[in-house]
Design an enzyme around this catalytic site. Structure first.
Site, PDB file in Angstrom:
ATOM      1  CB  VAL A 147       7.286  -2.467   7.950  1.00  0.00           C
ATOM      2  CG1 VAL A 147       7.996  -3.816   7.795  1.00  0.00           C
ATOM      3  CG2 VAL A 147       7.912  -1.446   7.012  1.00  0.00           C
ATOM      4  CD  GLU A 179      18.750  -9.161   2.660  1.00  0.00           C
ATOM      5  OE1 GLU A 179      19.178  -8.106   2.139  1.00  0.00           O
ATOM      6  OE2 GLU A 179      19.412 -10.210   2.723  1.00  0.00           O
ATOM      7  N   GLY A 228      15.497  -2.378   1.475  1.00  0.00           N
ATOM      8  CA  GLY A 228      14.160  -2.955   1.345  1.00  0.00           C
ATOM      9  C   GLY A 228      14.141  -4.390   0.861  1.00  0.00           C
ATOM     10  N   GLY A 266       4.275  10.633  -1.023  1.00  0.00           N
ATOM     11  CA  GLY A 266       4.529   9.750   0.102  1.00  0.00           C
ATOM     12  C   GLY A 266       5.932   9.188   0.153  1.00  0.00           C
ATOM     13  CD  GLU A 309       8.480   9.366   6.870  1.00  0.00           C
ATOM     14  OE1 GLU A 309       7.464   9.873   7.391  1.00  0.00           O
ATOM     15  OE2 GLU A 309       8.583   8.155   6.594  1.00  0.00           O
ATOM     16  CG  ASP A 316      17.650   5.972   5.401  1.00  0.00           C
ATOM     17  OD1 ASP A 316      16.969   5.315   6.199  1.00  0.00           O
ATOM     18  OD2 ASP A 316      17.893   5.594   4.239  1.00  0.00           O
ATOM     19  CE  LYS A 369      18.252   2.459   4.304  1.00  0.00           C
ATOM     20  NZ  LYS A 369      17.410   3.003   3.220  1.00  0.00           N
ATOM     21  N   GLY A 393       9.144   0.968   1.540  1.00  0.00           N
ATOM     22  CA  GLY A 393       7.717   0.705   1.405  1.00  0.00           C
ATOM     23  C   GLY A 393       7.307  -0.513   2.204  1.00  0.00           C
TER      24      GLY A 393
END
Length: 429
Positions: free
Chosen positions: A16, A130, A135, A188, A191, A202, A206, A305
């Protein structure tokens, strides 16, 4: 237009961070026009300075992030390190030195968001994030600003692309969990250690962030009920299809009917094929927001991504830079309601329970009696027997989660029940 550039410290330069640096360089003129002043990448803090980073001036690279923040000329810090430390200490250091922060750190915000907001407010600075949720999808700011005059009652969404890819492959191709995970890893999307994704950590982070914004109350990661999706099987998908459903790992945030509490949970669930979330494919994210005045809103797009996340980071950077020029700050934490987070046992929904039972007379009556004794009403039952064994699939009406848990414990004790094959909630109806 102001001629002195706004100086940016980039903390972290992985997938990123490197994309953020690239966009800042290649779109410098556009960013200047949109902000009203030049914006300059003034330093990049990394752990491995010897790594080649294309497009980044080696003179900007440093391993001393603290010194970069304390050097006196930095206006904004972009934190894309991830994790709790050293990110927490560095963000606090930024605030202490008059630096506003843009972060993509969902884990830190879910755990210590209140303290970070307090530090930002105490110093009259911005904290924007954000990129921490979904994403590139504009979600945090619409909920925090566009819907600020409305009352959000429910948020339900797919906020992890890895798990959605796996479940989508299981649904569309009939693949087993491990086969679908292997494909996600090869492409990809997953992980090498997929635990944070497939066990729901995860998504839970969020969910905590979104619940705090939606309900104007403090919700920490520990407040979010969490179940992973590693036990979802081909048999579960077969049952879902018979019901006209599919299976998704959902984050569900709800305000109680009396408005006096909220719930936050992450778990696999069956949802009808007619629901908009059912059609979300591959590694995409989507969030369904239900507000009193606005009604039902759908936010959809790539949820992870380098480029999508960098897009969200740059959007926050532009907003924070504009605030700096106006000598103002954007919205901070809104936690005025201070609503309690109710336990999972208070959640009311429908359930799909698959039982392995003895194939003999009276079993169905015994199971039905157990449900009735615990106040759980049965909607449908499907039984299939073979060679002295049978599977019994029960779909309930809406009931409290605590009542369903009590029912399952009682079922496990019946001599005629060989095992509880699966339990899954049914949402979105």
């Amino acid at each position: 237009m102001r001629t002195r550039p706004l100086k940016v410290a980039l903390l972290g330069c992985g997938v990123v961070g490197s994309e953020v640096a690239r966009i800042m360089t290649t779109h410098a003129d556009d960013l200047t026009a949109r902000i009203g002043a030049p914006v300059e990448l003034a330093g990049v803090a990394v752990r491995r300075p010897s790594k080649v980073r294309e497009g980044i001036d080696p003179a900007l690279i440093t391993t001393d992030a603290t010194a970069l923040l304390k050097r006196g000329d930095i206006d904004i810090a972009i934190e894309v390190i991830g994790g709790i430390e050293p990110a927490r200490t560095l963000i606090t250091t930024a605030f202490e030195n008059g630096i506003s922060v843009v972060s993509a750190n969902k884990a830190l915000l879910a755990q210590d968001g209140a303290a970070l907001h307090a530090a930002a407010d105490a110093n009259g600075l911005d904290l924007y994030y954000e990129a921490a949720v979904a994403g590139a999808i504009p979600l945090v700011r619409p909920m925090r600003e566009s819907l600020a005059g409305d009352k959000i009652n429910r948020v339900m969404g797919i906020v992890n692309g890895t798990t959605n890819f796996i479940l989508d492959k299981m649904d569309s191709t009939g693949a087993g969990y491990q086969e679908a995970l292997d494909e996600a890893t090869a492409l990809g999307y997953a992980e090498a250690d997929p635990t944070a994704d497939v066990e729901g950590y995860d998504a839970a982070a969020k969910a905590a962030i979104l619940a705090g914004i939606a309900f104007h109350t403090r919700v920490r990661l520990d407040d979010v009920y969490r179940e992973g999706m590693t036990e979802v099987s081909a048999a579960d998908f077969a049952s879902a299809k018979r019901m006209g459903c599919t299976i998704k790992l959902l984050a569900i945030l709800e305000r109680a009917a009396d408005g006096q509490s909220v719930t936050a949970r992450v778990h696999p669930a069956m949802i009808p094929l007619a629901h908009p979330l059912a059609s979300v494919r591959e590694a995409y994210n989507a969030v369904f927001v239900e507000a009193e005045a606005a009604g039902r809103l759908m936010f959809y797009g790539p949820g992870a991504g380098g480029s999508p996340t960098a897009s969200a980071v740059l959007g926050d950077l532009v907003a924070v830079c504009r605030n700096k020029l106006a000598e103002a700050t954007g919205p901070g934490e809104s936690a005025y309601t201070q609503l309690p987070v109710s336990p999972m046992g208070d959640v009311v929904t429908r359930y799909h329970i698959s039982l392995d039972v003895a194939d003999k007379p009276g079993v169905l009556a015994q199971v039905a009696t157990t449900f009735a004794e615990h106040g759980v009403s049965i909607d449908t039952v499907r039984q299939q027997g073979k060679d002295g064994e049978a599977s019994l699939v029960v779909v309930t009406h809406r009931a409290p989660d605590a009542a369903l848990s009590g029912t399952v414990e009682a079922l496990r004790k019946l001599d005629t029940v060989r095992g509880v094959a699966s339990i899954m909630r049914v949402e979105g109806e």
